[in-house]
Design an enzyme around this catalytic site. Sequence first.
Site, PDB file in Angstrom:
ATOM      1  N   PHE A 146       0.827  -1.210   0.000  1.00 43.43           N
ATOM      2  CA  PHE A 146       0.000   0.000   0.000  1.00 43.43           C
ATOM      3  C   PHE A 146       0.868   1.270   0.000  1.00 43.43           C
ATOM      4  CE2 PHE A 146      -1.942   2.788   3.473  1.00 43.43           C
ATOM      5  CZ  PHE A 146      -2.527   3.667   2.578  1.00 43.43           C
ATOM      6  N   THR A 205       1.877  -9.818   1.564  1.00 36.67           N
ATOM      7  CA  THR A 205       0.650  -9.060   1.881  1.00 36.67           C
ATOM      8  C   THR A 205       0.371  -7.970   0.849  1.00 36.67           C
ATOM      9  OG1 THR A 205       1.954  -7.598   3.319  1.00 36.67           O
ATOM     10  CG2 THR A 205       0.801  -9.434   4.381  1.00 36.67           C
ATOM     11  N   ASP A 225      12.294 -12.515  -1.232  1.00 35.88           N
ATOM     12  CA  ASP A 225      12.092 -12.378   0.204  1.00 35.88           C
ATOM     13  C   ASP A 225      13.293 -11.631   0.785  1.00 35.88           C
ATOM     14  OD1 ASP A 225      11.901 -12.683   2.922  1.00 35.88           O
ATOM     15  OD2 ASP A 225      11.720 -14.871   2.894  1.00 35.88           O
ATOM     16  N   LYS A 255      25.683  -0.206   4.387  1.00 39.12           N
ATOM     17  CA  LYS A 255      27.059   0.052   4.839  1.00 39.12           C
ATOM     18  C   LYS A 255      28.036  -0.124   3.679  1.00 39.12           C
ATOM     19  CE  LYS A 255      30.513  -2.002   7.840  1.00 39.12           C
ATOM     20  NZ  LYS A 255      30.977  -3.371   7.972  1.00 39.12           N
ATOM     21  N   TYR A 292       5.322  -8.261  15.765  1.00 39.09           N
ATOM     22  CA  TYR A 292       5.449  -7.020  14.984  1.00 39.09           C
ATOM     23  C   TYR A 292       6.153  -5.945  15.821  1.00 39.09           C
ATOM     24  CZ  TYR A 292       3.717  -3.078  12.084  1.00 39.09           C
ATOM     25  OH  TYR A 292       3.595  -1.970  11.274  1.00 39.09           O
ATOM     26  N   THR A 344      -2.095   4.914   8.613  1.00 41.91           N
ATOM     27  CA  THR A 344      -2.135   5.567   7.304  1.00 41.91           C
ATOM     28  C   THR A 344      -3.218   4.907   6.462  1.00 41.91           C
ATOM     29  OG1 THR A 344       0.208   6.033   7.526  1.00 41.91           O
ATOM     30  CG2 THR A 344      -0.677   6.128   5.302  1.00 41.91           C
ATOM     31  N   ARG A 392      -7.978  -4.109   8.489  1.00 41.49           N
ATOM     32  CA  ARG A 392      -7.785  -2.844   9.198  1.00 41.49           C
ATOM     33  C   ARG A 392      -9.086  -2.049   9.213  1.00 41.49           C
ATOM     34  NH1 ARG A 392      -1.653  -0.963   7.506  1.00 41.49           N
ATOM     35  NH2 ARG A 392      -1.976  -2.058   5.550  1.00 41.49           N
TER      36      ARG A 392
HETATM   37  P1  NAD Z   1       1.536  -3.641   3.022  1.00 40.42           P
HETATM   38  O1  NAD Z   1       1.326  -4.997   3.566  1.00 40.42           O
HETATM   39  O2  NAD Z   1       0.566  -3.120   2.037  1.00 40.42           O
HETATM   40  O3  NAD Z   1       2.986  -3.512   2.398  1.00 40.42           O
HETATM   41  C1  NAD Z   1       4.104  -4.244   2.873  1.00 40.42           C
HETATM   42  C2  NAD Z   1       4.759  -4.913   1.679  1.00 40.42           C
HETATM   43  O4  NAD Z   1       5.897  -5.677   2.133  1.00 40.42           O
HETATM   44  C3  NAD Z   1       3.833  -5.900   0.969  1.00 40.42           C
HETATM   45  O5  NAD Z   1       3.807  -5.624  -0.414  1.00 40.42           O
HETATM   46  C4  NAD Z   1       4.441  -7.266   1.266  1.00 40.42           C
HETATM   47  O6  NAD Z   1       4.195  -8.209   0.251  1.00 40.42           O
HETATM   48  C5  NAD Z   1       5.898  -6.906   1.411  1.00 40.42           C
HETATM   49  N1  NAD Z   1       6.680  -7.879   2.179  1.00 40.42           N
HETATM   50  C6  NAD Z   1       6.369  -8.413   3.391  1.00 40.42           C
HETATM   51  N2  NAD Z   1       7.339  -9.261   3.774  1.00 40.42           N
HETATM   52  C7  NAD Z   1       8.272  -9.277   2.776  1.00 40.42           C
HETATM   53  C8  NAD Z   1       9.504  -9.949   2.595  1.00 40.42           C
HETATM   54  N3  NAD Z   1      10.003 -10.794   3.508  1.00 40.42           N
HETATM   55  N4  NAD Z   1      10.207  -9.726   1.468  1.00 40.42           N
HETATM   56  C9  NAD Z   1       9.730  -8.853   0.514  1.00 40.42           C
HETATM   57  N5  NAD Z   1       8.571  -8.179   0.648  1.00 40.42           N
HETATM   58  C10 NAD Z   1       7.851  -8.393   1.771  1.00 40.42           C
HETATM   59  O7  NAD Z   1       1.641  -2.644   4.282  1.00 40.42           O
HETATM   60  P2  NAD Z   1       1.772  -1.059   4.341  1.00 40.42           P
HETATM   61  O8  NAD Z   1       0.615  -0.569   5.085  1.00 40.42           O
HETATM   62  O9  NAD Z   1       2.070  -0.502   2.996  1.00 40.42           O
HETATM   63  O10 NAD Z   1       3.047  -0.899   5.272  1.00 40.42           O
HETATM   64  C11 NAD Z   1       4.331  -0.595   4.764  1.00 40.42           C
HETATM   65  C12 NAD Z   1       5.310  -0.403   5.918  1.00 40.42           C
HETATM   66  O11 NAD Z   1       4.860   0.661   6.751  1.00 40.42           O
HETATM   67  C13 NAD Z   1       5.448  -1.637   6.802  1.00 40.42           C
HETATM   68  O12 NAD Z   1       6.814  -1.744   7.190  1.00 40.42           O
HETATM   69  C14 NAD Z   1       4.612  -1.308   8.004  1.00 40.42           C
HETATM   70  O13 NAD Z   1       5.087  -1.942   9.176  1.00 40.42           O
HETATM   71  C15 NAD Z   1       4.766   0.207   8.095  1.00 40.42           C
HETATM   72  N6  NAD Z   1       3.619   0.821   8.781  1.00 40.42           N
HETATM   73  C16 NAD Z   1       2.414   0.967   8.131  1.00 40.42           C
HETATM   74  C17 NAD Z   1       1.350   1.549   8.802  1.00 40.42           C
HETATM   75  C18 NAD Z   1       0.016   1.775   8.122  1.00 40.42           C
HETATM   76  O14 NAD Z   1      -0.890   2.330   8.745  1.00 40.42           O
HETATM   77  N7  NAD Z   1      -0.167   1.405   6.870  1.00 40.42           N
HETATM   78  C19 NAD Z   1       1.496   1.956  10.137  1.00 40.42           C
HETATM   79  C20 NAD Z   1       2.717   1.757  10.753  1.00 40.42           C
HETATM   80  C21 NAD Z   1       3.775   1.212  10.069  1.00 40.42           C
HETATM   81  N1  UDP Z   2     -11.336  -2.003  14.525  1.00 37.33           N
HETATM   82  C1  UDP Z   2     -12.715  -2.165  14.669  1.00 37.33           C
HETATM   83  N2  UDP Z   2     -13.370  -2.889  13.725  1.00 37.33           N
HETATM   84  C2  UDP Z   2     -12.774  -3.428  12.641  1.00 37.33           C
HETATM   85  C3  UDP Z   2     -11.379  -3.252  12.474  1.00 37.33           C
HETATM   86  C4  UDP Z   2     -10.686  -2.537  13.456  1.00 37.33           C
HETATM   87  O1  UDP Z   2     -13.300  -1.693  15.637  1.00 37.33           O
HETATM   88  O2  UDP Z   2     -13.466  -4.046  11.814  1.00 37.33           O
HETATM   89  C5  UDP Z   2     -10.603  -1.232  15.532  1.00 37.33           C
HETATM   90  C6  UDP Z   2      -9.472  -1.986  16.198  1.00 37.33           C
HETATM   91  O3  UDP Z   2      -9.950  -2.720  17.313  1.00 37.33           O
HETATM   92  C7  UDP Z   2      -8.547  -0.851  16.603  1.00 37.33           C
HETATM   93  C8  UDP Z   2      -8.762   0.198  15.522  1.00 37.33           C
HETATM   94  O4  UDP Z   2      -9.983  -0.131  14.885  1.00 37.33           O
HETATM   95  O5  UDP Z   2      -8.935  -0.332  17.842  1.00 37.33           O
HETATM   96  C9  UDP Z   2      -7.651   0.239  14.476  1.00 37.33           C
HETATM   97  O6  UDP Z   2      -7.440  -1.087  14.041  1.00 37.33           O
HETATM   98  P1  UDP Z   2      -6.503  -1.451  12.804  1.00 37.33           P
HETATM   99  O7  UDP Z   2      -6.543  -2.935  12.646  1.00 37.33           O
HETATM  100  O8  UDP Z   2      -6.839  -0.622  11.634  1.00 37.33           O
HETATM  101  O9  UDP Z   2      -5.031  -0.993  13.213  1.00 37.33           O
HETATM  102  P2  UDP Z   2      -4.196  -0.833  14.572  1.00 37.33           P
HETATM  103  O10 UDP Z   2      -4.129   0.632  14.771  1.00 37.33           O
HETATM  104  O11 UDP Z   2      -4.884  -1.524  15.705  1.00 37.33           O
HETATM  105  O12 UDP Z   2      -2.890  -1.442  14.235  1.00 37.33           O
END
Ligand code: NAD
Ligand code: UDP
Length: 318
Positions: free
Chosen positions: A12, A36, A57, A110, A150, A180, A191
Site C-alpha cells: 500500500f 501481503t 524475500d 554500509k 510485529y 495511514t 484494518r
Molecule cells: P503492506 O502490507 O501493504 O505492504 C508491505 C509490503 O511488504 C507488501 O507488499 C508485502 O508483500 C511486502 N513484504 C512483506 N514481507 C516481505 C519480505 N520478507 N520480502 C519482501 N517483501 C515483503 O503494508 P503497508 O501498510 O504498505 O506498510 C508498509 C510499511 O509501513 C510496513 O513496514 C509497516 O510496518 C509500516 N507501517 C504501516 C502503517 C500503516 O498504517 N499502513 C502503520 C505503521 C507502520
Molecule cells: N477495529 C474495529 N473494527 C474493525 C477493524 C478494526 O473496531 O473491523 C478497531 C481496532 O480494534 C482498533 C482500531 O480499529 O482499535 C484500528 O485497528 P486497525 O486494525 O486498523 O489498526 P491498529 O491501529 O490496531 O494497528
Amino acid sequence: MKTALVTGGGGFIGSHLVDRLLDDGVQVICVDNFLTGRKENVAHLQSNPRFTLIEADVSQPTEAYLPQSGNIDMIFHLASPASPRGYQEYPIETYSVNSFGTHHLLTLAKSLKAKFLLASTSEVYGDPLEHPQVETYWGNVHTLGIRACYDESKRFGEMAAMVFHREFGVDVRIIRIFNTYGPRMDPKDGRVIPNFVMQALRNKPITVYGNGKQTRSLCYVSDMVEGMLSMMNSQKACGKVYNIGNPDEYTVLDLANIIKKACKSSSQLIFSDLPEDDPSRRKPDVSLARKELHWQPKVTFEEGLPQTIAYFRTLLNP
Ligand code: NAD
Ligand code: UDP
C-alpha cells in the site's frame, strides 16, 4: 540519476512511494514477495524503463536477490506485514523481515554507503501510557502478546539501525509511521478503514470492536510519502527518529459513523470483543518533524476519505 531500493514497494504505502520516486526522476528497484502486497499496485509501472521489480524475500541476504554490480543511493525498507491480521497470520515472516531482513539491508547500506530509511511504527509505543506520543517515550509493549511479533521486531530493527549508525556511520533515519490510509489498501487486510468502508458500501453490518471508544489518528498516504521523502532528503534526520502521522484523533465509533454517512449506507453498527492488546489511544506528537523537516500533514480526513471510498468502490463486485 539516483537509484532507490524500495523493499515492500508492492504494498500500500510502498507503491505510492515508488510512484512518487519515479515522478521525481529516480530509478527504482522494488523488491517484494507479495506476502501481503498486491501485484496490481505496481502493474501500471511495468513498462517504465526506470522501474525494476524483483520478486524476492528480503529476509534473505541481499546477495540472494540483488545484482551485485549496480549502485544504490537510497534504501527505503518498508517490507513487512502491517495489519494486525497480516502479522498475526505470518508471525515468523514478520519478525524475520524486521530483524534478519533489516540486518541484511543495513549491511548493504554500509557497503554501498547508501542512505537508509527504516519504516518503523507507532506500535513501538504499544498501549501507550503517554498521550500524545512523543519520540522520547519508550513505550508500553506487551512483549509476550499476540502483537509482539510485529512490535518487538520493529523495536529490534530500530536498535539495529542505531547500532549501524554508531558503529559504522551508516546514514540511517527511522520513521515511526502512524495509522495511514488511502487508495490501494488491501480490502481484506482487516484494518479499520478497509473493513468499515467495504462494509458500509455493501450495506453490511459495521463491526466495531469493544465499545469503540479507543482512538486512532489517521494520515492520508500522500502526506506519509511526503514525510518519508523529507526524512530521506534531510541531513538533519541522520541518526534520528521521527513520528510521521496526522494528529487528528477519532474514536473508532466516530469513524464508523463518519464512514457510514460518507458512503450513504444503511449499515447497522454491531459490537464485538476488543482484540487482545488493542491500544486504547494513539495520536502522534509531530512537533519534531514540523520543526526540523518543515513537514506537516496537509490532507484532512474530510478530504482523504472520499478518495479512499472511491477506490474501494472500484473493487466492489458489479
Ligand atoms: P503492506 O502490507 O501493504 O505492504 C508491505 C509490503 O511488504 C507488501 O507488499 C508485502 O508483500 C511486502 N513484504 C512483506 N514481507 C516481505 C519480505 N520478507 N520480502 C519482501 N517483501 C515483503 O503494508 P503497508 O501498510 O504498505 O506498510 C508498509 C510499511 O509501513 C510496513 O513496514 C509497516 O510496518 C509500516 N507501517 C504501516 C502503517 C500503516 O498504517 N499502513 C502503520 C505503521 C507502520
Ligand atoms: N477495529 C474495529 N473494527 C474493525 C477493524 C478494526 O473496531 O473491523 C478497531 C481496532 O480494534 C482498533 C482500531 O480499529 O482499535 C484500528 O485497528 P486497525 O486494525 O486498523 O489498526 P491498529 O491501529 O490496531 O494497528
